[in-house]
Design a protein around this motif. Structure first.
Motif, PDB file in Angstrom:
ATOM      1  N   HIS A   1       0.850  -1.187   0.000  1.00  0.00           N
ATOM      2  CA  HIS A   1       0.000   0.000   0.000  1.00  0.00           C
ATOM      3  C   HIS A   1       0.886   1.237   0.000  1.00  0.00           C
ATOM      4  O   HIS A   1       2.082   1.158   0.282  1.00  0.00           O
ATOM      5  CB  HIS A   1      -0.937   0.027   1.221  1.00  0.00           C
TER       6      HIS A   1
ATOM      7  N   THR B   1       0.453   5.481   1.203  1.00  0.00           N
ATOM      8  CA  THR B   1      -0.431   6.337   1.982  1.00  0.00           C
ATOM      9  C   THR B   1      -0.294   7.791   1.563  1.00  0.00           C
ATOM     10  O   THR B   1       0.795   8.247   1.246  1.00  0.00           O
ATOM     11  CB  THR B   1      -0.063   6.169   3.469  1.00  0.00           C
TER      12      THR B   1
ATOM     13  N   HIS C   1       4.084   7.508   2.776  1.00  0.00           N
ATOM     14  CA  HIS C   1       4.961   6.345   2.890  1.00  0.00           C
ATOM     15  C   HIS C   1       4.522   5.238   1.951  1.00  0.00           C
ATOM     16  O   HIS C   1       3.389   5.198   1.484  1.00  0.00           O
ATOM     17  CB  HIS C   1       5.071   5.871   4.339  1.00  0.00           C
TER      18      HIS C   1
ATOM     19  N   ALA D   1       4.652   1.059   1.526  1.00  0.00           N
ATOM     20  CA  ALA D   1       4.842  -0.171   2.301  1.00  0.00           C
ATOM     21  C   ALA D   1       5.179  -1.327   1.371  1.00  0.00           C
ATOM     22  O   ALA D   1       4.447  -1.624   0.425  1.00  0.00           O
ATOM     23  CB  ALA D   1       3.585  -0.495   3.098  1.00  0.00           C
TER      24      ALA D   1
ATOM     25  N   GLU E   1       7.903   1.582   4.727  1.00  0.00           N
ATOM     26  CA  GLU E   1       7.429   0.658   5.750  1.00  0.00           C
ATOM     27  C   GLU E   1       7.677  -0.752   5.210  1.00  0.00           C
ATOM     28  O   GLU E   1       7.570  -0.985   4.003  1.00  0.00           O
ATOM     29  CB  GLU E   1       5.923   0.881   5.977  1.00  0.00           C
TER      30      GLU E   1
ATOM     31  N   ASP F   1      -0.822   4.367   9.515  1.00  0.00           N
ATOM     32  CA  ASP F   1      -1.542   5.050   8.443  1.00  0.00           C
ATOM     33  C   ASP F   1      -2.609   5.958   8.996  1.00  0.00           C
ATOM     34  O   ASP F   1      -3.244   5.646   9.947  1.00  0.00           O
ATOM     35  CB  ASP F   1      -2.194   4.014   7.537  1.00  0.00           C
TER      36      ASP F   1
END
Ligand code: FE2
Length: 378
Positions: free
Chosen positions: A167, A169, A246, A248, A328, A378
């Motif tokens: 993902h 964010t 960020h 991940a 992340e 998140d």
């Protein structure tokens, strides 16, 4: 994976994230220490492809390009991303019909025309329909056509062991959550799967996690909590706008991957106090994980063990290394969240640690707690 719900743009996962910086030398060490290898360069532009597993990162230094202007305004940052789609022209037509802003994206001679629309904070959202694994083993990707692989390079390096982008964010200004949720919902038919208010004692954030119909693209949106002055506001100020906070990366064995990242030199965020790990058994009874192995590395755990069935998320964050943008690293063991339970757990563990050390009387408030260890969930 079959679609979770109607997929009007034909989405099929992330293809790449594009980065920019005012000059070379800022992105490269960050990518290298995370296990990425520079595998190819663009045929006609000053653009590099970095890769590990199925993750593609683009470093764009082309003068006077959108990325170049983005770097001047925002500094080193993520200036674009690409979604895989079944048919880029059809997807583009659908998005434009739904009100997306087109982005002119002129290809060079013999190069692919990659349709694109305006995305978060002016970043570009590309639509890519040539990608590896689309139909089988021999799909030509955009890199096979527009890039040249570097001589002798391993084109699919394992790196630190990360497979795909799980993902990414976005941080948005106060009151803008609905705007950006509507952007992804009305254009691509994303759905909100999680909404949570995360409150520390002095700062907090609101997060709305959106999932695409393909089930592969997940984009949580973060807004500063009441009172401001928290991590989201700080990002927006430093980044000079809304944008990708960020990214991940997901793997199958975070403990093993952590060891490689550590060896490569990734600077991780400060590990939580021992009390965080002492409290894990209360929080997630019967989780079945090796707490010592997690604690040695500062890896966080979230999820649930309700019904005696652990569904867990292991996660750890690196320090912000691309301007305010950070990475992340996660492993999913049945949990599809984003670590939202860790904010409260970390806060409480720090408080308990202070009580244990006598630094905090139970009836006393400590203003610096939230600042000691920023908690970038998140
Ligand atoms: Fe995350």
């Amino acid at each position: 994976m079959t679609d979770l719900f109607e997929n009007p743009a034909g989405l099929d996962g992330f293809e790449f994230v594009e980065f920019c910086a005012p000059e070379r030398g800022q992105l490269e060490p960050v990518f290298t220490t995370m296990g990425f290898t520079r595998v190819a360069k663009h045929r006609s532009k000053d653009v590099d492809l970095w890769r590990q597993g199925g993750i593609n990162l683009i470093a764009n230094y082309e003068p006077r390009s959108a990325a170049w202007f983005f770097a001047r305004e925002h500094g080193p940052s993520a200036c674009g991303m690409a979604f895989r789609v079944k048919d880029a022209v059809k997807a583009y037509d659908h998005l434009i019909s739904q009100g997306a802003e087109p982005v002119a994206n002129e290809p060079g001679p013999m190069e692919l025309r990659i349709p694109a629309i305006r995305g978060i904070g002016g970043a570009i959202l590309y639509l890519v329909d040539r990608y590896e694994g689309k139909t089988g083993d021999n799909d030509l990707s955009i890199y096979d056509i527009d890039f040249e692989y570097l001589p002798g390079v391993e084109t699919h390096p394992v790196g630190a062991g990360f497979n795909i982008i799980d993902h990414l964010t976005h941080n948005v200004y106060n009151g803008r959550m609905a705007y950006w949720a509507d952007y992804y919902e009305s254009l691509f038919n994303f759905r909100e799967i999680r909404f949570f208010d995360i409150k520390g004692e002095y700062t907090g954030l609101t997060s709305k996690a959106l999932t695409a119909p393909d089930g592969k693209i997940k984009i949580p949106l973060n807004e500063e909590g009441e009172g401001g002055k928290g991590q989201i506001e700080e990002f927006l100020r430093e980044f000079n706008g809304e944008g990708i906070q960020h990214i991940a990366l997901i793997c199958d064995d975070l403990v093993a991957c952590w060891d490689r990242l550590k060896e490569f030199g990734v600077p991780f965020m400060t590990a939580p106090p021992a009390t965080y790990y002492e409290m894990l058994d209360e929080r997630l009874p019967g989780h079945g994980e090796d707490v010592n192995a997690l604690q040695m590395r500062g890896i966080l755990m979230d999820g649930t063990t309700e019904g005696g069935e652990p569904r867990l998320l292991l996660q750890i964050f690196a320090e912000a290394q691309v301007g305010p943008v950070f990475f992340e690293f996660i492993q999913r063991k049945g949990d599809d969240g984003f670590g939202e339970g860790n904010f409260k757990a970390l806060f409480e563990s720090m408080e308990r640690d202070q009580i244990n050390r006598g630094a905090l009387k139970v009836d006393e408030k400590v203003e610096e707690v939230a600042e000691v260890a920023p908690v970038p969930v998140d």
